[in-house]
Design a protein around this motif. Sequence first.
Motif, PDB file in Angstrom:
ATOM      1  N   GLY A 161      12.884  20.237   2.509  1.00 34.84           N
ATOM      2  CA  GLY A 161      13.748  20.523   1.374  1.00 34.84           C
ATOM      3  C   GLY A 161      15.223  20.307   1.621  1.00 34.84           C
ATOM      4  N   TRP A 162      15.570  19.606   2.697  1.00 32.40           N
ATOM      5  CA  TRP A 162      16.984  19.451   3.022  1.00 32.40           C
ATOM      6  C   TRP A 162      17.710  18.516   2.059  1.00 32.40           C
ATOM      7  CZ3 TRP A 162      16.036  18.698   8.976  1.00 32.40           C
ATOM      8  CH2 TRP A 162      15.677  19.934   9.516  1.00 32.40           C
ATOM      9  N   LEU A 163      16.961  17.686   1.331  1.00 29.81           N
ATOM     10  CA  LEU A 163      17.586  16.832   0.315  1.00 29.81           C
ATOM     11  C   LEU A 163      17.475  17.441  -1.074  1.00 29.81           C
ATOM     12  CD1 LEU A 163      16.430  13.246   1.422  1.00 29.81           C
ATOM     13  CD2 LEU A 163      18.339  14.634   2.264  1.00 29.81           C
ATOM     14  N   GLY A 164      16.874  18.605  -1.184  1.00 30.58           N
ATOM     15  CA  GLY A 164      16.633  19.203  -2.495  1.00 30.58           C
ATOM     16  C   GLY A 164      15.527  18.449  -3.215  1.00 30.58           C
ATOM     17  N   GLU A 165      15.633  18.368  -4.533  1.00 29.55           N
ATOM     18  CA  GLU A 165      14.668  17.610  -5.313  1.00 29.55           C
ATOM     19  C   GLU A 165      15.021  16.123  -5.256  1.00 29.55           C
ATOM     20  OE1 GLU A 165      11.897  18.703  -6.822  1.00 29.55           O
ATOM     21  OE2 GLU A 165      12.355  20.639  -5.901  1.00 29.55           O
ATOM     22  N   PRO A 166      14.079  15.261  -4.845  1.00 26.55           N
ATOM     23  CA  PRO A 166      14.379  13.822  -4.834  1.00 26.55           C
ATOM     24  C   PRO A 166      14.717  13.315  -6.228  1.00 26.55           C
ATOM     25  CG  PRO A 166      12.367  14.297  -3.608  1.00 26.55           C
ATOM     26  CD  PRO A 166      12.724  15.543  -4.358  1.00 26.55           C
ATOM     27  N   VAL A 167      15.674  12.411  -6.297  1.00 23.44           N
ATOM     28  CA  VAL A 167      16.114  11.824  -7.565  1.00 23.44           C
ATOM     29  C   VAL A 167      15.805  10.332  -7.604  1.00 23.44           C
ATOM     30  CG1 VAL A 167      18.110  11.348  -9.046  1.00 23.44           C
ATOM     31  CG2 VAL A 167      17.939  13.551  -7.846  1.00 23.44           C
ATOM     32  N   LEU A 168      16.246   9.603  -6.588  1.00 26.10           N
ATOM     33  CA  LEU A 168      16.101   8.147  -6.564  1.00 26.10           C
ATOM     34  C   LEU A 168      15.851   7.684  -5.141  1.00 26.10           C
ATOM     35  CD1 LEU A 168      16.371   5.333  -7.975  1.00 26.10           C
ATOM     36  CD2 LEU A 168      18.806   5.432  -7.419  1.00 26.10           C
ATOM     37  N   ALA A 169      14.863   6.790  -4.972  1.00 26.64           N
ATOM     38  CA  ALA A 169      14.574   6.168  -3.682  1.00 26.64           C
ATOM     39  C   ALA A 169      14.592   4.660  -3.849  1.00 26.64           C
ATOM     40  CB  ALA A 169      13.218   6.629  -3.155  1.00 26.64           C
ATOM     41  N   THR A 170      15.166   3.959  -2.893  1.00 29.81           N
ATOM     42  CA  THR A 170      15.208   2.488  -2.963  1.00 29.81           C
ATOM     43  C   THR A 170      14.871   1.886  -1.609  1.00 29.81           C
ATOM     44  OG1 THR A 170      17.594   2.447  -2.463  1.00 29.81           O
ATOM     45  CG2 THR A 170      16.953   2.458  -4.787  1.00 29.81           C
ATOM     46  N   ILE A 171      14.214   0.737  -1.658  1.00 30.18           N
ATOM     47  CA  ILE A 171      14.004  -0.113  -0.487  1.00 30.18           C
ATOM     48  C   ILE A 171      14.500  -1.501  -0.852  1.00 30.18           C
ATOM     49  CG2 ILE A 171      12.307  -1.197   1.035  1.00 30.18           C
ATOM     50  CD1 ILE A 171      10.509   1.249   0.649  1.00 30.18           C
ATOM     51  N   GLU A 172      15.261  -2.098   0.030  1.00 21.52           N
ATOM     52  CA  GLU A 172      15.732  -3.479  -0.159  1.00 21.52           C
ATOM     53  C   GLU A 172      15.332  -4.290   1.065  1.00 21.52           C
ATOM     54  OE1 GLU A 172      19.852  -6.082  -0.758  1.00 21.52           O
ATOM     55  OE2 GLU A 172      19.941  -3.940  -0.277  1.00 21.52           O
ATOM     56  N   MET A 173      14.475  -5.266   0.866  1.00 21.91           N
ATOM     57  CA  MET A 173      14.016  -6.121   1.959  1.00 21.91           C
ATOM     58  C   MET A 173      14.534  -7.537   1.761  1.00 21.91           C
ATOM     59  SD  MET A 173      10.174  -7.195   3.248  1.00 21.91           S
ATOM     60  CE  MET A 173       9.886  -8.385   1.938  1.00 21.91           C
ATOM     61  N   ARG A 174      15.221  -8.040   2.751  1.00 19.40           N
ATOM     62  CA  ARG A 174      15.600  -9.457   2.829  1.00 19.40           C
ATOM     63  C   ARG A 174      14.993  -9.974   4.124  1.00 19.40           C
ATOM     64  NH1 ARG A 174      18.359 -10.224  -2.209  1.00 19.40           N
ATOM     65  NH2 ARG A 174      19.515  -8.290  -2.579  1.00 19.40           N
ATOM     66  N   ALA A 175      13.875 -10.652   4.033  1.00 19.91           N
ATOM     67  CA  ALA A 175      13.159 -11.092   5.225  1.00 19.91           C
ATOM     68  C   ALA A 175      12.267 -12.265   4.869  1.00 19.91           C
ATOM     69  CB  ALA A 175      12.333  -9.951   5.810  1.00 19.91           C
ATOM     70  N   ILE A 176      11.771 -12.954   5.881  1.00 18.14           N
ATOM     71  CA  ILE A 176      10.927 -14.133   5.667  1.00 18.14           C
ATOM     72  C   ILE A 176       9.612 -13.918   6.413  1.00 18.14           C
ATOM     73  CG2 ILE A 176      10.779 -16.653   5.813  1.00 18.14           C
ATOM     74  CD1 ILE A 176      13.835 -16.706   6.050  1.00 18.14           C
ATOM     75  N   PRO A 177       8.641 -13.242   5.804  1.00 13.41           N
ATOM     76  CA  PRO A 177       7.358 -13.010   6.473  1.00 13.41           C
ATOM     77  C   PRO A 177       6.564 -14.299   6.642  1.00 13.41           C
ATOM     78  CG  PRO A 177       7.666 -11.544   4.568  1.00 13.41           C
ATOM     79  CD  PRO A 177       8.688 -12.636   4.473  1.00 13.41           C
ATOM     80  N   HIS A 178       5.601 -14.232   7.544  1.00 16.84           N
ATOM     81  CA  HIS A 178       4.639 -15.335   7.705  1.00 16.84           C
ATOM     82  C   HIS A 178       3.441 -15.061   6.814  1.00 16.84           C
ATOM     83  CE1 HIS A 178       1.829 -18.161   9.412  1.00 16.84           C
ATOM     84  NE2 HIS A 178       1.005 -17.173   9.728  1.00 16.84           N
ATOM     85  N   TRP A 179       3.116 -16.021   5.952  1.00 14.39           N
ATOM     86  CA  TRP A 179       1.947 -15.868   5.076  1.00 14.39           C
ATOM     87  C   TRP A 179       0.728 -16.471   5.770  1.00 14.39           C
ATOM     88  CZ3 TRP A 179       3.854 -12.319   2.640  1.00 14.39           C
ATOM     89  CH2 TRP A 179       4.995 -12.371   1.844  1.00 14.39           C
ATOM     90  N   GLN A 180      -0.268 -15.641   6.019  1.00 13.36           N
ATOM     91  CA  GLN A 180      -1.475 -16.089   6.708  1.00 13.36           C
ATOM     92  C   GLN A 180      -2.268 -17.061   5.828  1.00 13.36           C
ATOM     93  OE1 GLN A 180      -2.203 -11.804   7.115  1.00 13.36           O
ATOM     94  NE2 GLN A 180      -3.010 -12.273   9.143  1.00 13.36           N
ATOM     95  N   ASP A 181      -3.018 -17.942   6.475  1.00 12.97           N
ATOM     96  CA  ASP A 181      -3.716 -19.012   5.762  1.00 12.97           C
ATOM     97  C   ASP A 181      -4.697 -18.486   4.718  1.00 12.97           C
ATOM     98  OD1 ASP A 181      -2.332 -20.898   7.207  1.00 12.97           O
ATOM     99  OD2 ASP A 181      -3.941 -21.264   8.652  1.00 12.97           O
ATOM    100  N   PHE A 182      -5.356 -17.358   4.999  1.00 12.27           N
ATOM    101  CA  PHE A 182      -6.379 -16.879   4.073  1.00 12.27           C
ATOM    102  C   PHE A 182      -5.792 -16.515   2.711  1.00 12.27           C
ATOM    103  CE2 PHE A 182      -4.850 -12.739   5.402  1.00 12.27           C
ATOM    104  CZ  PHE A 182      -5.057 -11.945   4.282  1.00 12.27           C
ATOM    105  N   LEU A 183      -4.485 -16.215   2.659  1.00 12.50           N
ATOM    106  CA  LEU A 183      -3.859 -15.821   1.398  1.00 12.50           C
ATOM    107  C   LEU A 183      -3.793 -16.969   0.395  1.00 12.50           C
ATOM    108  CD1 LEU A 183      -0.903 -13.718   2.845  1.00 12.50           C
ATOM    109  CD2 LEU A 183      -2.751 -12.817   1.427  1.00 12.50           C
ATOM    110  N   HIS A 184      -3.850 -18.201   0.861  1.00 13.43           N
ATOM    111  CA  HIS A 184      -3.628 -19.352  -0.006  1.00 13.43           C
ATOM    112  C   HIS A 184      -4.625 -19.416  -1.164  1.00 13.43           C
ATOM    113  CE1 HIS A 184      -1.253 -21.789   3.241  1.00 13.43           C
ATOM    114  NE2 HIS A 184      -1.034 -20.500   3.336  1.00 13.43           N
TER     115      HIS A 184
END
Length: 367
Positions: A161-184
């Motif tokens: 409870g150290w943040l109280g009631e949550p209001v807003l959460a964000t994630i920002e990803m700038r990355a270049i993952p490897h897409w495995q062949d099976f995903l195609h």
Amino acid sequence: MTLDIDLDFGITPKMPRDRSMRIGCIGSGFIMNDCHLEAYGQVGFNPYAIASRNRAHAEAAATRHGIGVVYDSWQDLVADPQVEILDIAIPPDLQVDVIRAAARQASHIRGIQAQKPLAMSLDDAREAVKIAADAGIALSVNSNMRYDQSMRALKSVLDRGWLGEPVLATIEMRAIPHWQDFLHKYRRVELINMGIHHIDAFRFLFGDPEKITCLARRDPRTKFDHIDGITQYTFQYANGVMATSLDDVWTGPKGESDDDIYIRWRVEGTEGLAKGSIGWPKYPARTPSTFAFTTKRTPKAWISPSWDAVWFPDAFAGPMAQLMCAIEDGTEPELSGRDNLRTLACVEACYRSIAEERTVRFDEFDL
């Protein structure tokens, strides 16, 4: 300043009493070789046998990690009566077949750790969960971002409870993952493969959402046909919390943006604020995730613990540890297949939102 708070953030997972349970490893690619087996070696787990589509690769992994038994096929490994836990690291569209074989042929198997996603569709995942449950096998899913050190610390701060009631959460990803062949062949790329980490993290932190809205566009770098290259999705909760993630796998032209990749997160509450980063985009450099928070309990002070552990590979001990603990105690794993159905329902809600251009309610899915 004297801090009137407990600075134990619980980032170290609970370990089983018996670390010698014999693990049968299926797959010898990067995730198994460089993550699972590295982490297991650090904490003294017992990878007993390994099998892969390529025996030479399996033998190389066995030599590197001191595994005594190598099989020509996963079917032979599953049939070995010495194997107590199956650890699967093959494309997720093949996992149901392994789970089915384990349930049909191998009464000696006490637990299975599958990769995320558990399956490429919610229907197939439901089947996997039912098969394991009917056979009395504890089924767990390797949702390893829950064991990233900054995510564990954030969960601890939220729960206290150290943040109280949550209001807003964000994630920002700038990355270049490897897409495995099976995903195609599935046209499903980012949400099912990378975004699922963030989706599961939102559930870990805040529970099941009430409704989900998602937008997506193609990634110019990904040449095969796909629905979701770059995605942005928002979870709305019954108590008003909003959690949103921007997953940018483009980041700019290759060569121009390589030094500006990251995953950053932030949670704002009524009583405090937490923020941090995930060290993974800099792999193989050992880069710990970061965490800092401020709370009205310590006015105008930022608390910034640090650690030497990293998400890849150190956090991969956690998912196996919680499965072993569940086997010992006869309880449902924290990362159970049944729980993972709810994460996959959120993924499916994102795809439905894209296809139907609307906000999708979580209760539209039969779980």
